[in-house]
Design a protein around this motif. Sequence first.
Motif, PDB file in Angstrom:
ATOM      1  N   ASN A  66       9.141  -2.560   5.525  1.00 16.22           N
ATOM      2  CA  ASN A  66       8.318  -2.725   6.749  1.00 16.22           C
ATOM      3  C   ASN A  66       7.700  -1.372   7.323  1.00 16.22           C
ATOM      4  OD1 ASN A  66      10.418  -1.387   8.118  1.00 16.22           O
ATOM      5  ND2 ASN A  66      10.883  -2.860   9.306  1.00 16.22           N
ATOM      6  N   ASN A  67       7.767  -0.490   6.461  1.00 16.30           N
ATOM      7  CA  ASN A  67       6.820   0.866   6.841  1.00 16.30           C
ATOM      8  C   ASN A  67       5.738   0.972   5.751  1.00 16.30           C
ATOM      9  OD1 ASN A  67       6.430   3.377   7.953  1.00 16.30           O
ATOM     10  ND2 ASN A  67       7.915   4.465   7.235  1.00 16.30           N
ATOM     11  N   PRO A  68       4.677   0.761   6.551  1.00 18.43           N
ATOM     12  CA  PRO A  68       3.399   0.759   5.582  1.00 18.43           C
ATOM     13  C   PRO A  68       2.850   2.050   5.109  1.00 18.43           C
ATOM     14  CG  PRO A  68       2.755   0.591   7.961  1.00 18.43           C
ATOM     15  CD  PRO A  68       4.283   0.768   7.861  1.00 18.43           C
ATOM     16  N   LEU A  69       2.028   2.235   3.890  1.00 18.51           N
ATOM     17  CA  LEU A  69       1.832   3.401   3.237  1.00 18.51           C
ATOM     18  C   LEU A  69       0.359   3.590   3.455  1.00 18.51           C
ATOM     19  CD1 LEU A  69       3.412   2.440  -0.213  1.00 18.51           C
ATOM     20  CD2 LEU A  69       4.415   3.911   1.459  1.00 18.51           C
ATOM     21  N   ILE A  70      -0.023   5.077   3.156  1.00 17.89           N
ATOM     22  CA  ILE A  70      -1.238   5.481   3.392  1.00 17.89           C
ATOM     23  C   ILE A  70      -2.015   5.368   1.961  1.00 17.89           C
ATOM     24  CG2 ILE A  70      -2.752   7.253   3.949  1.00 17.89           C
ATOM     25  CD1 ILE A  70      -0.706   8.548   5.974  1.00 17.89           C
ATOM     26  N   LEU A  71      -3.218   4.811   2.072  1.00 16.31           N
ATOM     27  CA  LEU A  71      -4.009   4.628   0.843  1.00 16.31           C
ATOM     28  C   LEU A  71      -5.109   6.038   0.810  1.00 16.31           C
ATOM     29  CD1 LEU A  71      -5.236   0.943   0.444  1.00 16.31           C
ATOM     30  CD2 LEU A  71      -3.368   2.300  -0.838  1.00 16.31           C
ATOM     31  N   HIS A  72      -5.010   6.644  -0.661  1.00 18.66           N
ATOM     32  CA  HIS A  72      -5.723   7.876  -0.358  1.00 18.66           C
ATOM     33  C   HIS A  72      -6.806   7.964  -1.568  1.00 18.66           C
ATOM     34  CE1 HIS A  72      -1.897   9.405   1.161  1.00 18.66           C
ATOM     35  NE2 HIS A  72      -2.238  10.306   1.593  1.00 18.66           N
ATOM     36  N   THR A  73      -8.083   8.135  -1.274  1.00 15.80           N
ATOM     37  CA  THR A  73      -9.392   8.351  -2.082  1.00 15.80           C
ATOM     38  C   THR A  73      -9.837   9.446  -2.071  1.00 15.80           C
ATOM     39  OG1 THR A  73     -10.773   7.658  -0.569  1.00 15.80           O
ATOM     40  CG2 THR A  73      -9.741   5.746  -1.510  1.00 15.80           C
ATOM     41  N   ASP A  74     -11.016   9.620  -2.601  1.00 16.83           N
ATOM     42  CA  ASP A  74     -11.662  11.205  -2.525  1.00 16.83           C
ATOM     43  C   ASP A  74     -13.099  11.307  -2.087  1.00 16.83           C
ATOM     44  OD1 ASP A  74     -12.253   9.704  -5.282  1.00 16.83           O
ATOM     45  OD2 ASP A  74     -13.511  11.115  -5.595  1.00 16.83           O
ATOM     46  N   ASN A  75     -13.595   9.827  -2.009  1.00 17.22           N
ATOM     47  CA  ASN A  75     -14.891   9.966  -1.109  1.00 17.22           C
ATOM     48  C   ASN A  75     -14.962   8.921  -0.155  1.00 17.22           C
ATOM     49  OD1 ASN A  75     -16.406   7.431  -2.260  1.00 17.22           O
ATOM     50  ND2 ASN A  75     -16.414   8.772  -4.092  1.00 17.22           N
ATOM     51  N   ILE A  76     -16.001   9.038   0.982  1.00 19.80           N
ATOM     52  CA  ILE A  76     -16.121   8.099   1.942  1.00 19.80           C
ATOM     53  C   ILE A  76     -16.496   6.625   1.610  1.00 19.80           C
ATOM     54  CG2 ILE A  76     -17.391   7.672   4.276  1.00 19.80           C
ATOM     55  CD1 ILE A  76     -17.258  10.733   4.676  1.00 19.80           C
ATOM     56  N   SER A 114      -9.527  -7.757   2.824  1.00 15.07           N
ATOM     57  CA  SER A 114      -8.360  -8.968   2.397  1.00 15.07           C
ATOM     58  C   SER A 114      -7.711  -8.456   0.812  1.00 15.07           C
ATOM     59  CB  SER A 114      -8.893 -10.242   2.585  1.00 15.07           C
ATOM     60  OG  SER A 114     -10.080 -10.366   1.765  1.00 15.07           O
ATOM     61  N   HIS A 115      -8.604  -7.738   0.125  1.00 12.18           N
ATOM     62  CA  HIS A 115      -7.998  -7.767  -1.341  1.00 12.18           C
ATOM     63  C   HIS A 115      -6.855  -6.799  -1.582  1.00 12.18           C
ATOM     64  CE1 HIS A 115     -10.749  -4.427  -1.062  1.00 12.18           C
ATOM     65  NE2 HIS A 115     -10.321  -3.816  -1.963  1.00 12.18           N
ATOM     66  N   LEU A 116      -6.541  -6.007  -0.328  1.00 13.16           N
ATOM     67  CA  LEU A 116      -5.469  -5.041  -0.669  1.00 13.16           C
ATOM     68  C   LEU A 116      -4.013  -5.609  -0.866  1.00 13.16           C
ATOM     69  CD1 LEU A 116      -6.592  -2.529   1.914  1.00 13.16           C
ATOM     70  CD2 LEU A 116      -7.134  -2.633  -0.540  1.00 13.16           C
ATOM     71  N   PRO A 117      -3.351  -4.938  -1.767  1.00  8.93           N
ATOM     72  CA  PRO A 117      -2.024  -5.669  -1.808  1.00  8.93           C
ATOM     73  C   PRO A 117      -1.291  -5.615  -0.636  1.00  8.93           C
ATOM     74  CG  PRO A 117      -2.233  -3.699  -3.484  1.00  8.93           C
ATOM     75  CD  PRO A 117      -3.482  -3.813  -2.554  1.00  8.93           C
ATOM     76  N   LYS A 118      -0.623  -6.583   0.078  1.00  4.01           N
ATOM     77  CA  LYS A 118       0.337  -6.646   1.160  1.00  4.01           C
ATOM     78  C   LYS A 118       1.448  -5.728   1.212  1.00  4.01           C
ATOM     79  CE  LYS A 118       3.549 -10.481   0.146  1.00  4.01           C
ATOM     80  NZ  LYS A 118       3.396 -10.481  -1.418  1.00  4.01           N
ATOM     81  N   GLU A 119       1.943  -5.410  -0.060  1.00  2.93           N
ATOM     82  CA  GLU A 119       3.016  -4.407   0.041  1.00  2.93           C
ATOM     83  C   GLU A 119       2.497  -2.976   0.434  1.00  2.93           C
ATOM     84  OE1 GLU A 119       1.890  -6.035  -2.683  1.00  2.93           O
ATOM     85  OE2 GLU A 119       3.613  -7.429  -3.151  1.00  2.93           O
ATOM     86  N   ALA A 120       1.372  -2.594   0.172  1.00  2.00           N
ATOM     87  CA  ALA A 120       0.799  -1.255   0.641  1.00  2.00           C
ATOM     88  C   ALA A 120       0.728  -1.105   2.228  1.00  2.00           C
ATOM     89  CB  ALA A 120      -0.761  -0.987   0.397  1.00  2.00           C
ATOM     90  N   THR A 121       0.342  -2.446   3.006  1.00  2.00           N
ATOM     91  CA  THR A 121       0.364  -2.300   4.454  1.00  2.00           C
ATOM     92  C   THR A 121       1.466  -3.056   5.357  1.00  2.00           C
ATOM     93  OG1 THR A 121      -0.933  -4.266   4.326  1.00  2.00           O
ATOM     94  CG2 THR A 121      -2.245  -2.313   4.060  1.00  2.00           C
ATOM     95  N   ALA A 122       2.594  -3.487   4.334  1.00  7.03           N
ATOM     96  CA  ALA A 122       3.724  -4.046   4.949  1.00  7.03           C
ATOM     97  C   ALA A 122       3.264  -5.355   5.538  1.00  7.03           C
ATOM     98  CB  ALA A 122       4.552  -3.035   5.817  1.00  7.03           C
ATOM     99  N   GLY A 123       2.204  -5.995   5.056  1.00  8.05           N
ATOM    100  CA  GLY A 123       1.792  -7.374   5.536  1.00  8.05           C
ATOM    101  C   GLY A 123       1.043  -6.911   6.891  1.00  8.05           C
ATOM    102  N   LEU A 124       0.791  -5.839   7.437  1.00  2.00           N
ATOM    103  CA  LEU A 124      -0.213  -5.689   8.347  1.00  2.00           C
ATOM    104  C   LEU A 124      -1.675  -6.045   8.133  1.00  2.00           C
ATOM    105  CD1 LEU A 124       1.399  -2.511  10.090  1.00  2.00           C
ATOM    106  CD2 LEU A 124       1.851  -4.748  10.735  1.00  2.00           C
ATOM    107  N   GLU A 125      -2.399  -6.210   9.348  1.00  2.61           N
ATOM    108  CA  GLU A 125      -3.839  -6.860   9.369  1.00  2.61           C
ATOM    109  C   GLU A 125      -4.600  -5.274   9.008  1.00  2.61           C
ATOM    110  OE1 GLU A 125      -5.624  -9.275   8.622  1.00  2.61           O
ATOM    111  OE2 GLU A 125      -3.417 -10.009   8.218  1.00  2.61           O
ATOM    112  N   GLN A 126      -4.089  -4.229   9.336  1.00  2.00           N
ATOM    113  CA  GLN A 126      -4.731  -3.005   9.371  1.00  2.00           C
ATOM    114  C   GLN A 126      -4.052  -2.132   8.063  1.00  2.00           C
ATOM    115  OE1 GLN A 126      -4.658  -1.339  13.303  1.00  2.00           O
ATOM    116  NE2 GLN A 126      -6.402  -2.448  13.656  1.00  2.00           N
ATOM    117  N   VAL A 127      -5.050  -1.029   7.800  1.00  2.00           N
ATOM    118  CA  VAL A 127      -4.515  -0.264   6.468  1.00  2.00           C
ATOM    119  C   VAL A 127      -4.808   1.128   6.843  1.00  2.00           C
ATOM    120  CG1 VAL A 127      -6.901  -0.457   5.322  1.00  2.00           C
ATOM    121  CG2 VAL A 127      -4.794   0.180   4.050  1.00  2.00           C
ATOM    122  N   ALA A 128      -4.052   2.120   6.241  1.00  2.00           N
ATOM    123  CA  ALA A 128      -4.316   3.530   6.831  1.00  2.00           C
ATOM    124  C   ALA A 128      -4.821   4.266   5.418  1.00  2.00           C
ATOM    125  CB  ALA A 128      -2.755   4.283   7.118  1.00  2.00           C
TER     126      ALA A 128
END
Length: 340
Positions: A66-76, A114-128
Amino acid sequence: MSLEYHQSKTIQLSARCKNDLPTVLDILKNDGLVALPTETVYGLAANGFSSAAILKVFKAKDRPANNPLILHTDNIEKASNLFDLSKIATKNRFLKLAHMFWPGPLTIVAKKRSHLPKEATAGLEQVAVRIPQNEVTNKILSCLDFPLVMPSANLSTRPSPTRAEHVLKTLDGRIDAVLDDGPCLVGIESTVVRIDNDVVEILRPGMIQPTEIETCLDEPVKNFAGVAKAPLCPGQSYLHYSPNVCVVKLYSKEDIDERWLYDDVIIAQKNIFSQKEKILGSRPKESVSIILNDDTLVFAQELYSALYQAEGYPKKQLSIVKPEGSEALAVLDRISRAVR
Ligand code: TXA
Ligand code: MG
């Protein structure tokens, strides 16, 4: 292919070695796990679009699902594709923050696509999401057509790693590889800020200060309501980040006098050791004093190393003296979580 990188051996790679980059990319493209350097702490990287890879991260770290993860990318542009920015106020806030602070130690939390895996956000509606600032890691991100989840590369409840050797202390044999790029420059995790259409809120303090975010957005920011409001007294107890020693206690500069003559490990800034020595005399011969820099920024850089160093001594108590100064909030938060 992924069988090649099986979990009993962690390969040690170097950011200085050009030939090691294809190995990192290969592992990540095959759902493997690699600890990568960032300017804050080392992160445990895996394909952020692959549920299988993300589940391996939770398993390797023993992290609660239940502890969500941060997605990292290299550009805006890539980052903005992970968010639902259809609300104009959210989009404006996102663009201002991203252009001002990225690449850098800021994580933005907002409504997810909506296409993000639910495992990354621990099922939350928001993503980091964060764009880190490390040459080799950003190069790796630029070669991939997926973002990387990167929680700190430590077993859950242990200190975050600011050197490759710290990663191996808790994850050796549990991950495929670690890419060594020397010590991290910031030394504590990113500031986490949540934006939506109505509110901007700090969820985790870090080296980017609330006032900097307020200046950038030209609006008030709801501050982190955590440890700063709790009394910072000896015996304060948090489990997260706890080093592997019997008792960890946090002291103010005034209260440390009572521990000065005990056989403890004491971590404190240099000026505190010199002040106390003048008044209280030398500490006992068998005691251990870990002296950190007076500058809060350098103190933060050295803190997790000091916690790992303290674990090397079979002492009854680790006593940490809290630093003073305006940038100390994030550092205090981390120290308080080391206390149990
Ligand atoms: O500096 C950093 O942020 C490092 C480096 C490697 O980038 N990463 C890091 O990740 O500290 P981790 O997993 O140790 O911490 C992520 C934090 C947690 O406090 C988590 O609860 C919060 O970000 N977080 C992640 N997704 C969230 C979400 N959707 N909503 C609220 N908080 C979220
Ligand atoms: Mg962490």
